[in-house]
Design an enzyme around this catalytic site. Sequence first.
Site, PDB file in Angstrom:
ATOM      1  N   GLY A  46       0.774  -1.245   0.000  1.00 42.57           N
ATOM      2  CA  GLY A  46       0.000   0.000   0.000  1.00 42.57           C
ATOM      3  C   GLY A  46       0.799   1.285   0.000  1.00 42.57           C
ATOM      4  N   GLU A 101       4.509   4.018   5.849  1.00 41.84           N
ATOM      5  CA  GLU A 101       3.323   3.157   5.787  1.00 41.84           C
ATOM      6  C   GLU A 101       2.151   3.940   5.192  1.00 41.84           C
ATOM      7  OE1 GLU A 101       1.887   0.553   5.476  1.00 41.84           O
ATOM      8  OE2 GLU A 101       1.150  -0.380   7.304  1.00 41.84           O
ATOM      9  N   ASP A 102       1.210   3.223   4.592  1.00 45.32           N
ATOM     10  CA  ASP A 102       0.060   3.897   3.992  1.00 45.32           C
ATOM     11  C   ASP A 102      -0.917   4.425   5.042  1.00 45.32           C
ATOM     12  OD1 ASP A 102      -0.834   1.366   4.744  1.00 45.32           O
ATOM     13  OD2 ASP A 102      -1.552   0.782   2.758  1.00 45.32           O
ATOM     14  N   ASP A 105      -4.012   2.438  11.284  1.00 44.14           N
ATOM     15  CA  ASP A 105      -5.413   2.111  11.559  1.00 44.14           C
ATOM     16  C   ASP A 105      -5.502   1.628  13.014  1.00 44.14           C
ATOM     17  OD1 ASP A 105      -8.119   1.656  10.749  1.00 44.14           O
ATOM     18  OD2 ASP A 105      -7.678  -0.424  10.287  1.00 44.14           O
ATOM     19  N   LYS A 133      -6.037   7.050  11.010  1.00 39.78           N
ATOM     20  CA  LYS A 133      -7.430   6.898  11.468  1.00 39.78           C
ATOM     21  C   LYS A 133      -7.412   6.727  12.985  1.00 39.78           C
ATOM     22  CE  LYS A 133      -9.256   4.148   7.568  1.00 39.78           C
ATOM     23  NZ  LYS A 133      -9.806   2.812   7.226  1.00 39.78           N
ATOM     24  N   PHE A 154     -13.431   3.537   4.615  1.00 34.55           N
ATOM     25  CA  PHE A 154     -12.477   2.740   3.845  1.00 34.55           C
ATOM     26  C   PHE A 154     -12.075   3.526   2.610  1.00 34.55           C
ATOM     27  CE2 PHE A 154     -10.505  -0.583   1.474  1.00 34.55           C
ATOM     28  CZ  PHE A 154      -9.894  -1.324   2.464  1.00 34.55           C
ATOM     29  N   VAL A 155     -10.782   3.758   2.462  1.00 34.79           N
ATOM     30  CA  VAL A 155     -10.304   4.607   1.377  1.00 34.79           C
ATOM     31  C   VAL A 155      -9.397   3.843   0.415  1.00 34.79           C
ATOM     32  CG1 VAL A 155     -10.501   6.774   2.657  1.00 34.79           C
ATOM     33  CG2 VAL A 155      -8.402   5.441   2.827  1.00 34.79           C
ATOM     34  N   ASP A 161      -5.635  -0.127  -1.847  1.00 33.18           N
ATOM     35  CA  ASP A 161      -6.524  -0.970  -2.639  1.00 33.18           C
ATOM     36  C   ASP A 161      -7.789  -1.382  -1.896  1.00 33.18           C
ATOM     37  OD1 ASP A 161      -5.217  -2.816  -0.815  1.00 33.18           O
ATOM     38  OD2 ASP A 161      -6.098  -4.389  -2.059  1.00 33.18           O
ATOM     39  N   ARG A 167      -5.502   0.827  -6.830  1.00 38.08           N
ATOM     40  CA  ARG A 167      -4.195   1.319  -6.363  1.00 38.08           C
ATOM     41  C   ARG A 167      -3.671   2.448  -7.253  1.00 38.08           C
ATOM     42  NH1 ARG A 167      -2.144  -1.938  -2.290  1.00 38.08           N
ATOM     43  NH2 ARG A 167      -2.526  -4.167  -2.459  1.00 38.08           N
TER      44      ARG A 167
HETATM   45  P1  IMP Z   1      -3.347  -1.717  11.252  1.00 36.82           P
HETATM   46  O1  IMP Z   1      -2.906  -0.339  11.648  1.00 36.82           O
HETATM   47  O2  IMP Z   1      -2.456  -2.811  11.750  1.00 36.82           O
HETATM   48  O3  IMP Z   1      -4.788  -1.965  11.595  1.00 36.82           O
HETATM   49  O4  IMP Z   1      -3.266  -1.930   9.704  1.00 36.82           O
HETATM   50  C1  IMP Z   1      -3.203  -0.953   8.810  1.00 36.82           C
HETATM   51  C2  IMP Z   1      -3.280  -1.611   7.447  1.00 36.82           C
HETATM   52  O5  IMP Z   1      -4.635  -1.944   7.132  1.00 36.82           O
HETATM   53  C3  IMP Z   1      -2.834  -0.631   6.397  1.00 36.82           C
HETATM   54  O6  IMP Z   1      -1.479  -0.800   6.128  1.00 36.82           O
HETATM   55  C4  IMP Z   1      -3.681  -1.005   5.220  1.00 36.82           C
HETATM   56  O7  IMP Z   1      -3.026  -2.004   4.471  1.00 36.82           O
HETATM   57  C5  IMP Z   1      -4.921  -1.598   5.793  1.00 36.82           C
HETATM   58  N1  IMP Z   1      -6.015  -0.599   5.781  1.00 36.82           N
HETATM   59  C6  IMP Z   1      -6.601  -0.041   6.861  1.00 36.82           C
HETATM   60  N2  IMP Z   1      -7.556   0.832   6.504  1.00 36.82           N
HETATM   61  C7  IMP Z   1      -7.564   0.814   5.143  1.00 36.82           C
HETATM   62  C8  IMP Z   1      -8.330   1.553   4.169  1.00 36.82           C
HETATM   63  O8  IMP Z   1      -9.203   2.396   4.462  1.00 36.82           O
HETATM   64  N3  IMP Z   1      -8.037   1.284   2.864  1.00 36.82           N
HETATM   65  C9  IMP Z   1      -7.079   0.382   2.475  1.00 36.82           C
HETATM   66  N4  IMP Z   1      -6.346  -0.309   3.367  1.00 36.82           N
HETATM   67  C10 IMP Z   1      -6.577  -0.091   4.689  1.00 36.82           C
HETATM   68 MG    MG Z   2      -0.604  -1.979   4.567  1.00 31.83          MG
END
Ligand code: IMP
Ligand code: MG
Length: 187
Positions: A46, A101-102, A105, A133, A154-155, A161, A167
Amino acid sequence: MTTNQLKIKPLFSEEEIRERVTALAKQISGDMQDPNNLTAICVLNGAFIFAADLIRAINPGGFAVDFIRASSYLGEHSTGTVCVSCDLKQDIRGRDILLIEDILDTGHTLSALIRHFQDCGARTVKTAVLLDKPSRRVADITADYRCFEIPDDFVVGYGLDYNEQFRGLPYIGIVQTKTEQKNGVID
Ligand code: IMP
Ligand code: MG
């Protein structure tokens, strides 16, 4: 934009993204103590477009770049377990890491990667995220650098993606399902 059942509602334009990424790169460059000891690490898949733009905008550019792949799963008790499936090619012992990182979350992925790099002997680990987020956070973590804070939507686009779609969109948008369109959840 509409694809099959999904509609994408634009959230951040190409121009807005470019401005924020440039500003973030400037901030990172200003904070950088020792560029020759820096390794920028992009979390695949991502973050690949964000990392490409951010890395090219950071000055001076004499730092190393590597890639890592991580997936997070939610266990029975909602504790995230993160699997690092493709490890670094470079030795990061004693290095200063900029982890790119993208989305931040729940925070499980970044927390696990920071621990992983510390276990590998990194001297410092800082994080740069495209999107944050905060309302979804479970792990106790904040990003050192972030472009945008967003609500719990969800974006997609700019590397992000939905089932491997979208993407390549140059902007970031919110995914709206057919049901949401019908119910007017997002207009
Ligand atoms: P977390 O912080 O471990 O929950 O994971 C974050 C990962 O979840 C990100 O690197 C994304 O790959 C994926 N993710 C979370 N929210 C989104 C979204 O809104 N769109 C696309 N991928 C997301
Ligand atoms: Mg990711």
